[in-house]
Design an enzyme around this catalytic site. Structure first.
Site, mmCIF file in Angstrom:
data_model
loop_
_atom_site.group_PDB
_atom_site.id
_atom_site.type_symbol
_atom_site.label_atom_id
_atom_site.label_comp_id
_atom_site.label_asym_id
_atom_site.label_seq_id
_atom_site.Cartn_x
_atom_site.Cartn_y
_atom_site.Cartn_z
ATOM 1 N N GLU A 179 0.711 -1.243 -0.190
ATOM 2 C CA GLU A 179 -0.234 0.015 -0.011
ATOM 3 C C GLU A 179 0.874 1.091 0.038
ATOM 4 O O GLU A 179 0.479 2.767 0.291
ATOM 5 C CB GLU A 179 -0.859 -0.120 1.086
ATOM 6 C CG GLU A 179 -1.884 -1.215 1.229
ATOM 7 C CD GLU A 179 -3.068 -0.846 2.148
ATOM 8 O OE1 GLU A 179 -4.286 -0.559 1.383
ATOM 9 O OE2 GLU A 179 -2.909 -1.114 3.413
ATOM 10 N N HIS A 222 -4.890 0.416 10.744
ATOM 11 C CA HIS A 222 -6.182 0.092 10.526
ATOM 12 C C HIS A 222 -6.431 0.147 12.151
ATOM 13 O O HIS A 222 -7.315 -0.730 12.717
ATOM 14 C CB HIS A 222 -5.852 -1.598 10.319
ATOM 15 C CG HIS A 222 -5.152 -1.839 9.028
ATOM 16 N ND1 HIS A 222 -4.511 -2.980 8.866
ATOM 17 C CD2 HIS A 222 -4.988 -1.324 8.175
ATOM 18 C CE1 HIS A 222 -3.978 -2.780 7.631
ATOM 19 N NE2 HIS A 222 -4.218 -1.691 7.124
ATOM 20 N N HIS A 234 -11.543 -0.949 6.505
ATOM 21 C CA HIS A 234 -9.947 -1.145 6.392
ATOM 22 C C HIS A 234 -9.455 -0.375 7.279
ATOM 23 O O HIS A 234 -8.539 -0.852 8.197
ATOM 24 C CB HIS A 234 -9.740 -0.669 4.815
ATOM 25 C CG HIS A 234 -8.288 -0.711 4.571
ATOM 26 N ND1 HIS A 234 -7.912 -0.443 3.354
ATOM 27 C CD2 HIS A 234 -7.145 -0.887 5.222
ATOM 28 C CE1 HIS A 234 -6.419 -0.356 3.144
ATOM 29 N NE2 HIS A 234 -6.152 -0.883 4.525
HETATM 30 ZN ZN LIG Z 1 -3.991 -0.937 4.933
#
Ligand SMILES: [Zn+2]
Length: 243
Positions: free
Chosen positions: A84, A105, A173
């Site tokens: 990411e 998160h 998420h």
């Molecule tokens: Zn993430």
């Protein structure tokens, strides 16, 4: 500790701050085995620096890698980068004043990304949330998604949802916060989690909740910037003692 190549595009101070920040965020349970912090390079324009794919509590200076404006590792670095990383590269591209970014998160924040309740500043430590906490809906951009921001297109879409705000929630998420430096990004990640926790608790009591007004939010955000060194010094000491 392995000696870094002197051509690495970050100052010793920035490297040390990023290592400390990773451990601080793990200690505060904003990051666990997942999530990451990055900083814009202070040595090479267009680059940013973050750890290789690794649990944040384990990060050392030798684990940091430099990524280019497209979020790809610089030539010669074959280590595995975070999937990411595009979150970071595309926000740096769209927000020139942003110097550091945390993606987490953070557990207490998740409910606000999946319901109609908006995350709002409930106390002065969360004042920076006054600018809004938009929710990034990945389905709008990619129906067959796995929730991860795994390419430049999704990174750009996330940066679009963030807009000019300090924090963007990501449905199902997590969240991403930005700051004018590593200490501010860390502060905002920690207090986004705390603000979310307090807002959930306040919801159990007789309402309605009295949130900060936009004006209070703006003033308090400026005031907090002036005292950032205090928590930063404390947090660093707490994690560096466990080296
Ligand atoms: Zn993430």
């Amino acid at each position: 500790m392995k000696k870094r190549n002197s051509r690495f595009p970050a100052s010793r101070m920035l490297i040390d701050d990023l290592v400390a920040a990773s451990r601080i965020l793990a200690r505060h349970e904003v990051l666990d085995a997942y999530g990451h912090i990055s900083a814009r390079s202070d040595r090479r324009p267009g680059c940013f620096v973050m750890s290789r794919s690794l649990a944040p509590a384990l990060v050392t200076a030798a684990d940091l890698m430099a990524l280019d404006a497209d979020s790809e590792p610089l030539p010669g670095d074959a280590r595995k980068a975070f999937i990411e990383r595009y979150i970071h590269g595309e926000i740096y591209r769209s927000r020139p004043e942003v110097m550091a970014i945390v993606h987490s998160h953070s557990a207490s924040v998740i409910p606000f990304g999946v319901t109609r309740s908006r995350l709002r500043p409930i106390y002065h430590m969360g004042a920076f949330l006054w600018s809004g906490t938009p929710v990034f809906e990945i389905r709008k951009h990619k129906l067959d998604n796995d929730l991860l921001v795994r390419d430049r297109g999704l990174g750009k879409a996330l940066a679009g949802s963030l807009g000019a705000c300090n924090c963007v929630l990501m449905r199902g998420h997590g969240m991403t916060v930005v700051g004018d430096g590593v200490p501010e990004a860390v502060y905002r990640a920690i207090y986004t989690e705390m603000n979310a926790r307090l807002q959930l608790q306040a919801n159990l009591l007789e309402g309605p909740i009295e949130f900060l007004s936009d004006e209070e939010g703006r003033r308090s955000t400026a005031a907090n910037r002036g005292t950032l060194e205090r928590p930063w010094e404390l947090w660093k000491k707490q994690v560096l003692g466990r080296k």
